[in-house]
Design an enzyme around this catalytic site. Structure first.
Site: not given
Ligand code: G6Q
Length: 550
Positions: A214, A276-277, A362
């Site tokens: 992301k 992310g999750r 999380e």
């Molecule tokens: C999920 C979190 C975390 C995130 C990772 C990867 O909800 O935010 O697990 O997905 O840290 O982040 P990036 O996609 O930004 O690399």
């Protein structure tokens, strides 16, 4: 600058329903499932709910009708209905990051309209889905060629956390529907073994990397992506032209993608309102789409959407995610339980518990309420599990006879995708038997009646009264997977809403990252650094430096 966005939340423990539940708990805490079932022969039919093809049997829980009434009242008092609407309508409910929370928009049909900052985001979602589909078709058909003209046979997703766990879980879950001529690998860990093992038998000329991040700044992902770039360039004599054929990006950060050297035309976009999750239905699902094809991916989205609509519109009494969320809260806050075991009796769901670990812990592993005061009750339990029947031959001992009370979620499918002799009947008999054994146990009388010597009797008693849900679906399809994941997403939302916490931030993962950045140069510096940590950390750093001979 972010304004003060703390919310004025009425204290949970002051709610009428909470107070009533506290009193009620004292009245029912010694209730026995054996008695509850004996007193109400219809319980196993009555305490069930069915929606969008998922059947939930929650009768083997330590609840009475009164418990459920009070829990449902608590949900109403906490404004769950309004919070659901707030999420679905794009309000910025993630107050600590000032963001909307709109994973539900990722599976909304084309004609829907969801406005964020004055813009309908649904057309953007579908534009990216179309772009993903077009790309996936080209790769799957062999039209997309690698640098040397070979077709792509291997896809390596590089991502971590939310940019890894969903894709891995979905790939495993839907392997039956995947193109078996292609190989899918997932690299997440900064541990170099992860990358090395993932590519050791792959031909670079046939390999496509998806850099999924992301932010496109995550240390692990960017380090692995750079290593992948070197691995590829080494195979092509350093020809950077090859990158365009072997790297695509999934991100919200076009600037960083371009800096890495991936043309933004080969970037699949998503947005800051996708956590992310909660991102497996966004472009983060590109590896899933490559594996199962765009049509199956859209079927999966349809499953998610059906559960989203059910959650949004069904009365709480028959609302699957609401019921499951409330039951979890009942055990966590009143019985003081600390875990939920997720036990899929379906081999393809072997990564589902790991996925849920992140989703639940999380999201709700928080101790501050939305108004910044510390909670005075427990929040997220630990989610964990293994597929059945493997778990039965390891940790189920503790579930049956241990000192901890661990509510279990059993998940099973009526039909197997791989019929083989009697396997499926035996599998399903095990899942039903486990829930039965946990709930009803085995009494002293029963053990004695088997002729067990007196001294052995105490060891062979099962006290029972251990709660579980059983979730049954017809068949593990992409659509069923979507429903199942959305069920848990919204159960987690229900819990977080009642606890009055922000389920959508994750500040708790920051500190360790910052400290690691400080330690990296201390491990790499040629000159002995002055260490200012505690004596334990200092000593560990010295020991590592001395051993590796820095
Ligand atoms: C999920 C979190 C975390 C995130 C990772 C990867 O909800 O935010 O697990 O997905 O840290 O982040 P990036 O996609 O930004 O690399």
């Amino acid at each position: 600058m972010m304004t003060n966005r703390t919310e004025n939340i009425f204290p949970l423990t002051e709610r009428n329903a909470w107070k009533a539940l506290t009193v009620h708990y004292e009245q029912v805490r010694r209730l026995q499932l054996r008695t509850l079932f004996a007193d109400d022969p219809q319980r196993g039919e009555r305490m069930t709910a069915e929606a969008v093809g998922l059947y939930l049997d929650y009768s083997k829980n330590l609840v009475t009708d009164e418990t459920l009434t009070l829990l449902l009242q608590l949900a109403r008092e906490c404004g769950l209905r309004q919070r659901i609407e707030a999420m679905f309508s794009g309000e910025k409910i993630n107050i600590t990051e000032d963001r909307a929370v709109l994973h539900v928009a990722l599976r909304a049909p084309k004609e829907a309209s969801i406005i964020v900052d004055g813009v309908n985001v649904v057309p953007q979602v579908h534009a990216v889905l179309d772009k993903m589909a077009h790309f996936s078709e080209r790769v799957r058909s062999g039209e997309w060629k690698g640098h040397t003209g070979k077709r792509i046979r291997n896809v390596v997703n590089i991502g971590i956390g939310g940019s890894d766990l969903g894709p891995v879980m979905a790939y495993e879950a839907l392997k039956y529907y995947s193109d078996r001529a292609m190989i899918f690998r997932f690299v997440s860990n900064i541990d170099s073994t992860d990358f090395t093992e993932a590519v050791h038998d792959l031909d670079p000329a046939e390999t496509l990397f998806i850099v999924s991040s992301k932010t496109f700044t995550t240390l692990e992902t960017m380090t692995n992506a750079h290593t992948a770039r070197e691995w590829l360039l080494a195979a092509f004599g350093g020809d950077t032209q090859s990158i365009a054929k072997h790297f695509v990006a999934v991100s919200t950060n076009a600037e960083e993608v371009a800096k890495f050297g991936i043309d933004t035309a080969q970037m699949f976009e998503f947005w800051d309102w996708v956590g992310g999750r909660y991102s497996m239905t966004s472009a983060i699902g590109l590896s899933t789409m490559l594996a199962i094809g765009p049509a199956n991916f859209r079927i999966m989205l349809r499953g998610f959407h059906q559960m989203d609509e059910h959650f949004r519109t069904a009365p709480f009494e028959s609302n699957l995610p609401v019921l499951m969320g409330l039951l979890t809260l009942w055990y966590t806050d009143f019985f003081g339980t600390q875990a939920v075991a997720v036990l899929p009796y379906e081999q393809y769901l072997k990564r589902f518990p790991a996925y849920l670990q992140q989703l639940a812990m999380e999201s709700n592993g928080k101790q501050m309420t939305l108004n910044g005061s510390r909670v005075s009750y427990n929040t997220s339990p630990i989610y964990w599990g293994e597929p059945g029947t493997n778990g039965q031959h390891s940790f189920y001992q503790l579930l049956h006879q241990g000192t901890s009370l661990i509510p279990c979620d059993f998940i099973a499918f009526i039909e197997t995708l791989n019929p083989l002799g009697r396997h499926h009947d035996i599998l399903l008999s095990n899942v039903f038997a486990q829930a039965e054994a946990l709930a009803f146990g085995k009494t002293v009388e029963q053990v004695k009646a088997e002729g067990t010597p007196d001294w052995l009797v105490p060891h062979r008693i099962f006290e029972g009264n251990r709660p579980s849900n059983t979730i049954l679906a017809e068949r593990l399809t992409p659509e069923a997977l979507g429903k199942l994941v959305a069920l848990y997403e919204h159960s987690v939302f229900t819990q977080g809403t009642i606890w009055g916490i922000n389920s959508f931030d994750q500040w708790g993962v920051e500190l360790g990252k910052v400290l690691a950045q400080r330690i990296i140069p201390e491990l790499e510096n040629k000159i002995e650094p002055a260490l200012g940590h505690d004596s334990s950390t200092n000593q560990l750093i010295r020991r590592y430096r001395n051993s590796k001979g820095t």
